[in-house]
Design a protein around this motif. Sequence first.
Motif, PDB file in Angstrom:
ATOM      1  N   GLU A 384       0.837  -1.201   0.000  1.00 28.11           N
ATOM      2  CA  GLU A 384       0.000   0.000   0.000  1.00 28.11           C
ATOM      3  C   GLU A 384       0.874   1.254   0.000  1.00 28.11           C
ATOM      4  OE1 GLU A 384      -3.513  -0.227   2.199  1.00 28.11           O
ATOM      5  OE2 GLU A 384      -3.607   1.940   2.593  1.00 28.11           O
ATOM      6  N   GLY A 385       1.933   1.241   0.755  1.00 26.38           N
ATOM      7  CA  GLY A 385       2.847   2.390   0.804  1.00 26.38           C
ATOM      8  C   GLY A 385       3.451   2.680  -0.565  1.00 26.38           C
ATOM      9  N   ASN A 386       3.856   1.620  -1.268  1.00 28.72           N
ATOM     10  CA  ASN A 386       4.472   1.815  -2.581  1.00 28.72           C
ATOM     11  C   ASN A 386       3.517   2.509  -3.552  1.00 28.72           C
ATOM     12  OD1 ASN A 386       7.062   0.863  -2.119  1.00 28.72           O
ATOM     13  ND2 ASN A 386       6.473  -1.268  -2.481  1.00 28.72           N
ATOM     14  N   ARG A 387       2.222   2.229  -3.395  1.00 29.48           N
ATOM     15  CA  ARG A 387       1.237   2.866  -4.279  1.00 29.48           C
ATOM     16  C   ARG A 387       1.162   4.376  -4.050  1.00 29.48           C
ATOM     17  NH1 ARG A 387      -2.058  -1.936  -3.966  1.00 29.48           N
ATOM     18  NH2 ARG A 387      -3.023  -1.223  -2.040  1.00 29.48           N
ATOM     19  N   LEU A 388       1.557   4.814  -2.844  1.00 29.94           N
ATOM     20  CA  LEU A 388       1.407   6.231  -2.506  1.00 29.94           C
ATOM     21  C   LEU A 388       2.640   7.060  -2.861  1.00 29.94           C
ATOM     22  CD1 LEU A 388      -0.126   5.710   1.056  1.00 29.94           C
ATOM     23  CD2 LEU A 388      -1.359   6.447  -0.988  1.00 29.94           C
ATOM     24  N   ILE A 389       3.730   6.357  -3.183  1.00 30.76           N
ATOM     25  CA  ILE A 389       4.995   7.085  -3.340  1.00 30.76           C
ATOM     26  C   ILE A 389       4.964   8.092  -4.487  1.00 30.76           C
ATOM     27  CG2 ILE A 389       7.414   6.736  -4.058  1.00 30.76           C
ATOM     28  CD1 ILE A 389       7.496   4.445  -2.026  1.00 30.76           C
ATOM     29  N   GLU A 390       4.390   7.660  -5.607  1.00 31.67           N
ATOM     30  CA  GLU A 390       4.383   8.552  -6.765  1.00 31.67           C
ATOM     31  C   GLU A 390       3.610   9.834  -6.455  1.00 31.67           C
ATOM     32  OE1 GLU A 390       3.521   8.609 -11.488  1.00 31.67           O
ATOM     33  OE2 GLU A 390       2.389   7.242 -10.204  1.00 31.67           O
ATOM     34  N   GLY A 391       2.421   9.673  -5.883  1.00 33.34           N
ATOM     35  CA  GLY A 391       1.595  10.832  -5.525  1.00 33.34           C
ATOM     36  C   GLY A 391       2.310  11.723  -4.522  1.00 33.34           C
ATOM     37  N   ALA A 392       2.964  11.091  -3.552  1.00 32.66           N
ATOM     38  CA  ALA A 392       3.668  11.862  -2.524  1.00 32.66           C
ATOM     39  C   ALA A 392       4.792  12.684  -3.162  1.00 32.66           C
ATOM     40  CB  ALA A 392       4.224  10.928  -1.464  1.00 32.66           C
ATOM     41  N   GLN A 393       5.457  12.063  -4.160  1.00 33.41           N
ATOM     42  CA  GLN A 393       6.540  12.779  -4.838  1.00 33.41           C
ATOM     43  C   GLN A 393       6.011  13.979  -5.617  1.00 33.41           C
ATOM     44  OE1 GLN A 393       8.225   9.439  -6.747  1.00 33.41           O
ATOM     45  NE2 GLN A 393      10.221   9.646  -5.734  1.00 33.41           N
ATOM     46  N   ARG A 394       4.805  13.789  -6.194  1.00 39.52           N
ATOM     47  CA  ARG A 394       4.180  14.891  -6.938  1.00 39.52           C
ATOM     48  C   ARG A 394       3.765  16.014  -6.010  1.00 39.52           C
ATOM     49  NH1 ARG A 394       0.726  11.254  -9.490  1.00 39.52           N
ATOM     50  NH2 ARG A 394      -0.869  12.017  -8.057  1.00 39.52           N
ATOM     51  N   GLY A 395       3.678  15.721  -4.739  1.00 39.45           N
ATOM     52  CA  GLY A 395       3.296  16.763  -3.781  1.00 39.45           C
ATOM     53  C   GLY A 395       1.829  16.681  -3.390  1.00 39.45           C
ATOM     54  N   ASP A 396       1.151  15.589  -3.723  1.00 41.13           N
ATOM     55  CA  ASP A 396      -0.244  15.410  -3.300  1.00 41.13           C
ATOM     56  C   ASP A 396      -0.297  15.322  -1.771  1.00 41.13           C
ATOM     57  OD1 ASP A 396      -2.566  13.950  -2.379  1.00 41.13           O
ATOM     58  OD2 ASP A 396      -3.019  13.541  -4.504  1.00 41.13           O
ATOM     59  N   GLU A 397      -0.922  16.301  -1.154  1.00 37.79           N
ATOM     60  CA  GLU A 397      -0.893  16.420   0.315  1.00 37.79           C
ATOM     61  C   GLU A 397      -1.467  15.185   1.017  1.00 37.79           C
ATOM     62  OE1 GLU A 397       0.687  17.700   2.982  1.00 37.79           O
ATOM     63  OE2 GLU A 397       1.613  18.544   1.186  1.00 37.79           O
ATOM     64  N   GLY A 398      -2.630  14.727   0.505  1.00 36.81           N
ATOM     65  CA  GLY A 398      -3.303  13.575   1.122  1.00 36.81           C
ATOM     66  C   GLY A 398      -2.402  12.346   1.084  1.00 36.81           C
TER      67      GLY A 398
END
Length: 484
Positions: A384-398
Amino acid sequence: MAIRVYESRRRDVVELEPRDEGRISMYACGPTVYNLIHVGNARTIVWYDQVRRYLEYRGYDVTYVMNYTDVDDKIIERAKIEGIPPEGVTSKYTQAFEDDMSALGTKPASLIVRATDHIGDMVVAIQGLIDKGLAYKAEGDVWYEVENFDGYGKLSGRSLDDMRSGDRIEPSPGKKHPVDFALWKSAKEGEPSWPSPWGPGRPGWHIECSVMSTRYLGMGFDIHGGGRDLIFPHHENELAQAEGLNGGEFVRYWVHAGLVQMESEKMSKSLGNVVLARDVIEQYGGETCRYWMLASSLRSQAVFSDDTLDDADRSLERWRTFLEAAGHALAEEAPAASSSYRRPLSDPGPEGTGAEFISRFLSSMDDDFNSAKAFAAIHDLVREGNRLIEGAQRGDEGERKSLAGLLEVFLELTSVLNFRLESKPEDSKLVGGLVEYLLELRESARSERAFERADEIRERLTELGVAIEDTPAGPRWRVSGTGQ
Ligand SMILES: [Zn+2]
């Protein structure tokens, strides 16, 4: 909420209710220090290290006693082979044991006790057993009389008749019953010996654990550990001695670890059939070895093969990659690991991001140390964490917030299992090779009198945290830790 364990005497899963609230007293049979530890014995000790860590995490104050058997036939035998005194054998292999265990990420027991420091206590206990009619003397030896202890066999569930035909019986003309076992062995020429009322000699193996465990933990202590192969005769005999001598219950919970099964056809040729922990550590690294040992639940068999070790290696690599990628994605917002996580049983339970993974981890480990399920929870978290990495890198706050929450849980759970997840030794070998290469370039620059280039190499390495010292034998270097 309570922790449940499979208790060998009752042959059932029962709730762990300590003798003293909030405290756990545990004893595990440690090594006979006469050779390098086998991977199977090492797994048992790693598992008790994990049991102790987990109970501390669950809020218990744990006193963990382990013994070193430093008087034994095998030690005397080894001393003859190596041509050194028995103390030389025990000190050498005690150090080797401690080195291997430390490479496997175990911390020393709260108290380590040596048989040779407690011979006097053992003599007193043996005399007590003779006085109670539970032991007898025969030609300088003293034997425990199993037929006189009501309940002999209750731990292993065997009857005396079953045991009579067993294969682990010591033959001796002085014994009244074939299952009677030695409490004291008279000294033979050239062997280490201690004085006793029955003449010079040394204690048998079983009496040391009864005497030392009850001396430091009292009767009725909570957990007695060891590999399943110790149930009979060793633990059966410990029980007969302690309960016979002191009355009452010796141990509340007998918790035995499953054994290691060798999958020989598939096994690495270099390791052979008797596998030393040291060789596995050398080949795979201590952390992979620890992962493999703990990935199968305490009570299950662990299968040793190239496949299962490679599997452990790949799994850890996934965890390391996640840790690194999540750290990069979150940069300065990445949570740091704490040194002491606690989730006491009284805790109402976790909330927020990642709570479900903590819950799964806790309920699995609470259920008789079912680490197979607990590890699966961590792998699901990583997915689940790996799925969030790309968004987190883009700066998606959530997504950044969720990822930070998951990373925090990940750090907690892997720390309870004592995985540090640092770069693999191969990486440090690579770093070493690169530093050496740069130093060679610096040397050749100096010999060409290109001092500017030579100084630049030195400065860059210093910036990276590599301290260089020029000595008459050439440059020496070490990672000073001040750089990145
Ligand atoms: Zn023992």
